[in-house]
Design an enzyme around this catalytic site. Structure first.
Site, PDB file in Angstrom:
ATOM      1  N   GLY A   6      -9.251 -55.351   1.776  1.00  0.00           N
ATOM      2  CA  GLY A   6     -10.553 -55.980   2.018  1.00  0.00           C
ATOM      3  C   GLY A   6     -11.241 -55.313   3.199  1.00  0.00           C
ATOM      4  N   GLY A   9     -15.183 -55.578   3.975  1.00  0.00           N
ATOM      5  CA  GLY A   9     -15.791 -56.880   4.262  1.00  0.00           C
ATOM      6  C   GLY A   9     -16.344 -56.957   5.676  1.00  0.00           C
ATOM      7  N   ILE A  33     -11.884 -53.326  -3.263  1.00  0.00           N
ATOM      8  CA  ILE A  33     -12.172 -53.238  -4.701  1.00  0.00           C
ATOM      9  C   ILE A  33     -13.337 -52.266  -4.946  1.00  0.00           C
ATOM     10  CG2 ILE A  33     -13.857 -55.135  -4.701  1.00  0.00           C
ATOM     11  CD1 ILE A  33     -11.229 -55.168  -7.350  1.00  0.00           C
ATOM     12  N   ARG A  34     -14.093 -51.957  -3.878  1.00  0.00           N
ATOM     13  CA  ARG A  34     -15.221 -51.037  -4.010  1.00  0.00           C
ATOM     14  C   ARG A  34     -15.362 -50.282  -2.689  1.00  0.00           C
ATOM     15  NH1 ARG A  34     -17.685 -53.486  -0.395  1.00  0.00           N
ATOM     16  NH2 ARG A  34     -18.146 -55.733  -0.312  1.00  0.00           N
ATOM     17  N   ASP A  50      -7.310 -53.539  -6.149  1.00  0.00           N
ATOM     18  CA  ASP A  50      -7.667 -54.941  -6.427  1.00  0.00           C
ATOM     19  C   ASP A  50      -6.630 -55.818  -5.745  1.00  0.00           C
ATOM     20  OD1 ASP A  50      -8.150 -56.881  -9.506  1.00  0.00           O
ATOM     21  OD2 ASP A  50      -7.856 -57.481  -7.414  1.00  0.00           O
ATOM     22  N   TYR A 140     -13.065 -72.946  -0.675  1.00  0.00           N
ATOM     23  CA  TYR A 140     -12.631 -71.973   0.344  1.00  0.00           C
ATOM     24  C   TYR A 140     -11.718 -72.660   1.363  1.00  0.00           C
ATOM     25  CZ  TYR A 140     -13.298 -68.761   4.332  1.00  0.00           C
ATOM     26  OH  TYR A 140     -13.123 -67.919   5.402  1.00  0.00           O
ATOM     27  N   LYS A 144      -7.769 -71.999   2.152  1.00  0.00           N
ATOM     28  CA  LYS A 144      -7.299 -71.597   3.488  1.00  0.00           C
ATOM     29  C   LYS A 144      -6.257 -72.595   4.010  1.00  0.00           C
ATOM     30  CE  LYS A 144      -9.457 -67.741   4.011  1.00  0.00           C
ATOM     31  NZ  LYS A 144      -8.681 -66.480   4.030  1.00  0.00           N
TER      32      LYS A 144
HETATM   33  C1  VAH Z   1     -17.924 -68.846   5.893  1.00  0.00           C
HETATM   34  N1  VAH Z   1     -18.100 -67.107   7.597  1.00  0.00           N
HETATM   35  O1  VAH Z   1     -19.007 -69.243   6.262  1.00  0.00           O
HETATM   36  C2  VAH Z   1     -17.159 -67.902   6.831  1.00  0.00           C
HETATM   37  C3  VAH Z   1     -16.314 -68.692   7.782  1.00  0.00           C
HETATM   38  C4  VAH Z   1     -16.264 -70.602   9.368  1.00  0.00           C
HETATM   39  C5  VAH Z   1     -17.089 -69.818   8.452  1.00  0.00           C
HETATM   40  O2  VAH Z   1     -15.182 -69.154   7.151  1.00  0.00           O
HETATM   41  O3  VAH Z   1     -17.433 -69.180   4.861  1.00  0.00           O
END
Ligand code: VAH
Length: 314
Positions: A6, A9, A33-34, A50, A140, A144
Site C-alpha cells: 500500500g 497511499g 495494486i497500482r 494485490d 472501517y 480496525k
Molecule cells: C479516515 N483518514 O478518515 C482516515 C482515518 C481517523 C480517520 O482513519 O477514514
C-alpha cells in the site's frame, strides 16, 4: 529488507520516502495494486501486488528477502461505507496474510495501522482512554477493531512482533487523502490557495483528533525501532497531537490568507465524524516509547501552505 504494502497511499507514500532516506533506497521495496506518484516511483524498487493475494505477498517476501512489513493498504471510512464487503475483505485478508507469514517465521516484524475509527458513539468523547468502550459504527472502524484483536492474539499465541498505532486524521501536502472522513482538513488548504474559499463537508464545530504527517511518520518509525519489551500495547496505541474544528482550522488559514472564506454543507460523512472522539489520551505511547508530537496547528498550517505552493506551483 523492508516491504511496504500500500506504498502509494496517503501514509504509504511518505513512509516509503522516509524509510528509504533512513535505510537506503534499495532496502525498501514499495508495492501497491497500482503505480504511485512520480516521487515514489523514482525513489527505488517498486512491485505491483494485490494485498489480498497471499501468493503475491509471499512471493515478494521471499524474492526480496523481507524482514519487516508495513501493511498500509486499506479502504478508509467513507469509501468502505459505500463498499462494505470489499472494504472488510481488503482490510482483513491483507492483515491475515501478513500475520500468517510472520507466524511461519517468514517475516520478523509487522506494522499495521489502526485508527481512532475503532471508537464509537458510546466511547468517552474527550481524552478517549487507551482502554475503553469501543462500539464502532463504520465498516472501517469494525475492521480496525477486529484487526487489533487479531494482532494482539497473534502476539500472545504465536509471538508475532506486530505493532500498531490508532492514527488520528492525517494531514500532508505530499500525498492526497484517499476516501477518509478527515479529508476535509487536507482539501481545505488546497482550495484556500487555489480558490480562496472551501465548502466543508463537516459542520463548523466538528472537533476531531488530527496530526501532521511528519509526526505520524516519525511516530511509526520510533514505535518500530522501540525494543520489543517496551511495546506493552499489542492491540494498537492511541496517538494524539492536535484536535480542532473546521472553524478553528479556517481561522488558522485566515492568518495567512485573510480573504479565505469557508462555508458548510455536511454530507454522509458528518454522521461518521460524530461517532468519533474529539480528543485522544495518548499517555501510554508517551510513557512506553517516548512519543512526543512536534507540529501544532500554526506550525502545520505554515508547512501545508508552503508545501502546496512548492509542489503545485500555486
Ligand atoms: C479516515 N483518514 O478518515 C482516515 C482515518 C481517523 C480517520 O482513519 O477514514
Amino acid at each position: 529488507k523492508i516491504l511496504i504494502i500500500g506504498a502509494c497511499g496517503q501514509i504509504g507514500t511518505e513512509l516509503t520516502l522516509a524509510l528509504r532516506e533512513k535505510v537506503g533506497r534499495d532496502n525498501v521495496i514499495a508495492s501497491d495494486i497500482r503505480e504511485g506518484s512520480e516521487d515514489l516511483m523514482n525513489s527505488g524498487p517498486f512491485e505491483i501486488a494485490d494485498a489480498t493475494n497471499y501468493n503475491q505477498i509471499e512471493d515478494l517476501v521471499i524474492q526480496h528477502d523481507i524482514e519487516e512489513v508495513y501493511l498500509m493498504a486499506a479502504m478508509l471510512s467513507a469509501t468502505a461505507e459505500k463498499f462494505p464487503m470489499k472494504g472488510w475483505d481488503l482490510n482483513m485478508s491483507s492483515l491475515f496474510h501478513v500475520l500468517n507469514l510472520a507466524k511461519e517465521g517468514k517475516i520478523k516484524k509487522v506494522f499495521w495501522p489502526s485508527s481512532i475509527a475503532v471508537f464509537g458513539p458510546t466511547t468517552p468523547k474527550h481524552d478517549t482512554p487507551q482502554t475503553t468502550v469501543m462500539e464502532p459504527t463504520t465498516v472501517y472502524g469494525i475492521s480496525k477493531q477486529a484487526g487489533e484483536r487479531w494482532c494482539e492474539y497473534y502476539f500472545n499465541k504465536f509471538g508475532v512482533d506486530v505493532r500498531s498505532i490508532r492514527y488520528p486524521g492525517l494531514i500532508s501536502y505530499k500525498t492526497l487523502p484517499g476516501g477518509g472522513t478527515t479529508d476535509y482538513a487536507v482539501e481545505i488548504y488546497h482550495e484556500a490557495l487555489k480558490n480562496g474559499k472551501y465548502t466543508s463537508f463537516l459542520n463548523k464545530d466538528t472537533e476531531l483528533p488530527m496530526m501532521f504527517m511528519d509526526d505520524a511518520i516519525r511516530a511509526t518509525i520510533s514505535l518500530m525501532e522501540a525494543p520489543s519489551e517496551k511495546v506493552k500495547v499489542r492491540s494498537s496505541y492511541n496517538l494524539s497531537a492536535l484536535n480542532f474544528t473546521p472553524d478553528t482550522l479556517a481561522k488558522a488559514i485566515q492568518k495567512h490568507i485573510p480573504e479565505f472564506e469557508i462555508s458548510y454543507a455536511p454530507d454522509f460523512r458528518q454522521a461518521i465524524a460524530d461517532s468519533w472522539p474529539s480528543s485522544i489520551d495518548d499517555s501510554e505511547a508517551r510513557k512506553d516509547w517516548g512519543w512526543r508530537h512536534d507540529f501544532d496547528l500554526e506550525k502545520m498550517t505554515s508547512e501545508m501552505l508552503e508545501g502546496i505552493k512548492e509542489v503545485y506551483h500555486v
